[in-house]
Motif scaffolding. Structure first.
Motif, short mmCIF file in Angstrom:
data_model
loop_
_atom_site.label_atom_id
_atom_site.label_comp_id
_atom_site.label_asym_id
_atom_site.label_seq_id
_atom_site.Cartn_x
_atom_site.Cartn_y
_atom_site.Cartn_z
N LEU A 84 43.41 34.23 34.17
CA LEU A 84 42.69 35.34 34.81
C LEU A 84 42.82 36.56 33.90
O LEU A 84 43.68 36.61 33.03
CB LEU A 84 43.25 35.61 36.22
N PRO A 85 41.96 37.58 34.09
CA PRO A 85 42.02 38.77 33.23
C PRO A 85 43.39 39.44 33.31
O PRO A 85 43.93 39.68 34.39
CB PRO A 85 40.91 39.66 33.79
N ARG A 86 43.95 39.74 32.14
CA ARG A 86 45.27 40.36 32.08
C ARG A 86 45.28 41.74 32.73
O ARG A 86 46.32 42.20 33.24
CB ARG A 86 45.72 40.45 30.62
N CYS A 87 44.12 42.40 32.78
CA CYS A 87 44.06 43.74 33.34
C CYS A 87 44.35 43.76 34.83
O CYS A 87 44.63 44.81 35.40
CB CYS A 87 42.69 44.36 33.07
N ARG A 88 44.31 42.61 35.50
CA ARG A 88 44.64 42.57 36.92
C ARG A 88 46.11 42.92 37.17
O ARG A 88 46.48 43.33 38.27
CB ARG A 88 44.34 41.18 37.50
N LEU A 89 46.95 42.76 36.15
CA LEU A 89 48.37 43.09 36.26
C LEU A 89 48.65 44.51 35.77
O LEU A 89 49.83 44.91 35.71
CB LEU A 89 49.21 42.09 35.46
N ASN A 90 47.62 45.24 35.43
CA ASN A 90 47.77 46.56 34.83
C ASN A 90 48.55 47.51 35.75
O ASN A 90 48.12 47.83 36.85
CB ASN A 90 46.39 47.14 34.53
N GLY A 91 49.72 47.95 35.28
CA GLY A 91 50.53 48.90 36.03
C GLY A 91 51.28 48.32 37.21
O GLY A 91 51.94 49.06 37.95
N GLU A 92 51.25 47.00 37.40
CA GLU A 92 51.93 46.36 38.54
C GLU A 92 53.37 46.04 38.17
O GLU A 92 53.63 45.32 37.20
CB GLU A 92 51.19 45.08 38.95
N ARG A 93 54.31 46.55 38.96
CA ARG A 93 55.71 46.21 38.75
C ARG A 93 56.13 44.97 39.54
O ARG A 93 57.03 44.24 39.11
CB ARG A 93 56.60 47.39 39.14
N ALA A 94 55.49 44.77 40.69
CA ALA A 94 55.77 43.58 41.51
C ALA A 94 54.44 43.00 41.97
O ALA A 94 54.10 43.07 43.16
CB ALA A 94 56.66 43.94 42.69
N PRO A 95 53.67 42.46 41.04
CA PRO A 95 52.35 41.93 41.41
C PRO A 95 52.46 40.72 42.33
O PRO A 95 53.36 39.89 42.17
CB PRO A 95 51.73 41.55 40.06
N VAL A 99 45.39 22.86 41.40
CA VAL A 99 46.10 24.09 41.79
C VAL A 99 45.22 25.28 41.43
O VAL A 99 44.74 25.39 40.29
CB VAL A 99 47.47 24.20 41.07
N ASP A 100 44.99 26.16 42.39
CA ASP A 100 44.29 27.42 42.15
C ASP A 100 45.32 28.55 42.07
O ASP A 100 46.40 28.46 42.67
CB ASP A 100 43.28 27.71 43.27
N TYR A 101 44.95 29.60 41.34
CA TYR A 101 45.92 30.67 41.11
C TYR A 101 45.22 32.02 41.14
O TYR A 101 44.09 32.18 40.66
CB TYR A 101 46.59 30.48 39.74
N SER A 102 45.89 32.99 41.75
CA SER A 102 45.41 34.38 41.74
C SER A 102 46.63 35.29 41.63
O SER A 102 47.71 34.96 42.11
CB SER A 102 44.62 34.70 43.01
N ALA A 103 46.41 36.45 40.99
CA ALA A 103 47.51 37.40 40.80
C ALA A 103 46.93 38.79 40.57
O ALA A 103 45.81 38.94 40.05
CB ALA A 103 48.40 37.00 39.63
N GLY A 104 47.70 39.79 40.95
CA GLY A 104 47.30 41.17 40.72
C GLY A 104 46.11 41.59 41.55
O GLY A 104 45.76 40.97 42.56
N LYS A 105 45.46 42.67 41.08
CA LYS A 105 44.31 43.23 41.79
C LYS A 105 43.18 43.47 40.81
O LYS A 105 43.40 43.93 39.68
CB LYS A 105 44.69 44.55 42.47
N LEU A 106 41.97 43.19 41.25
CA LEU A 106 40.81 43.40 40.40
C LEU A 106 40.59 44.89 40.13
O LEU A 106 40.13 45.27 39.05
CB LEU A 106 39.56 42.79 41.05
N LYS A 135 41.66 50.89 35.63
CA LYS A 135 42.64 51.87 35.18
C LYS A 135 42.81 51.80 33.67
O LYS A 135 42.40 50.84 33.01
CB LYS A 135 43.99 51.63 35.86
N ALA A 136 43.43 52.84 33.14
CA ALA A 136 43.76 52.82 31.72
C ALA A 136 44.82 51.76 31.46
O ALA A 136 45.71 51.53 32.29
CB ALA A 136 44.26 54.20 31.28
N PRO A 137 44.76 51.07 30.32
CA PRO A 137 45.73 50.00 30.04
C PRO A 137 47.17 50.51 30.06
O PRO A 137 47.51 51.50 29.42
CB PRO A 137 45.33 49.53 28.64
#
Length: 213
Positions: free
Chosen positions: A94-105, A122-129, A134-136
């Motif tokens: 998934l796009p790495r930017c979904r974890l941008n700024g997340e300390r506990a995604p 197995v399907d997988y989702s993480a972080g927020k779209l 946001k800025a990297p």
């Protein structure tokens, strides 16, 4: 003697529990990720038992280089699952930017299983779209909040097959169903010969009796 007997019973129970646990354990999927682009590091395990659960890694294994060009894109965050049972591997990206700024995604593994318990996918989702707007911001060793959802394939009811329509080729419309015929109309050619045989067979004894008189 009683102490020895109790010890033997405990050993047998422990052995039985171990065998039972191994029989219930279907597979273990080692979970790696490329939080450090270009390298995979194990961070946990998906234990396919009843229930399916995720266990974080207690010992950090040495990272392994990403040899697959399909998963080496630095803009993609990839989770690699490795089966201990079949040695097969498959990647969930998934796009790495979904974890941008997340300390506990938050992340979710959706495990699809067949009725016999075998793994389908197995399907997988993480972080927020929304984090992609946001800025990297570099993400370093986040503490993932992991949840596991199990979906088992259920055999549905068999579909009712529709009867083929009887179409009149001259008009293109469906023909009206013919009225059901009675038993006599259907099988008259069987019934008439039987009745005639019975009638003719009944007259012969009367003729013989008349001749004797």
């Amino acid at each position: 003697m009683r102490v020895l007997n109790r010890s033997a019973v405990l050993l047998l129970l422990c052995g039985f529990a171990g065998v039972l646990a191994e029989s219930l354990l279907l597979d273990t999927l080692k979970v790696y990720d490329n939080l450090n682009p270009g390298f995979y590091t194990q961070r946990g395990e998906l234990i396919l038992a009843d229930p399916v659960q995720y266990s974080p890694a207690t010992i950090q294994s040495p990272p392994m280089a990403d040899a697959d060009s399909k998963t080496s894109d630095p803009s993609m965050y990839t989770v690699l699952l490795s089966s201990q049972k079949t040695d097969s591997q498959f990647a969930l990206s998934l796009p790495r930017c979904r974890l941008n700024g997340e300390r506990a995604p938050k992340e979710t593994f959706v495990v699809h299983m067949a009725q016999d318990g075998s793994l389908l996918r197995v399907d997988y989702s993480a972080g927020k779209l929304e984090n992609c707007k946001k800025a990297p911001i570099p993400v370093e060793s986040p503490a993932f909040s992991t949840s596991v959802v199990v979906k088992r394939r259920v055999q549905g009811p068999s579909p009712e097959l529709a009867m083929a329509a009887n179409i009149d080729l001259s008009t293109g419309k469906e023909k009206e169903p013919e009225p059901q015929k009675s038993f006599l109309v259907k099988y008259w050619y069987y019934i008439v010969p039987i009745v005639l045989l019975l009638m003719l067979g009944g007259e012969e004894p009367q003729q013989e009796g008349n001749t004797r008189r």
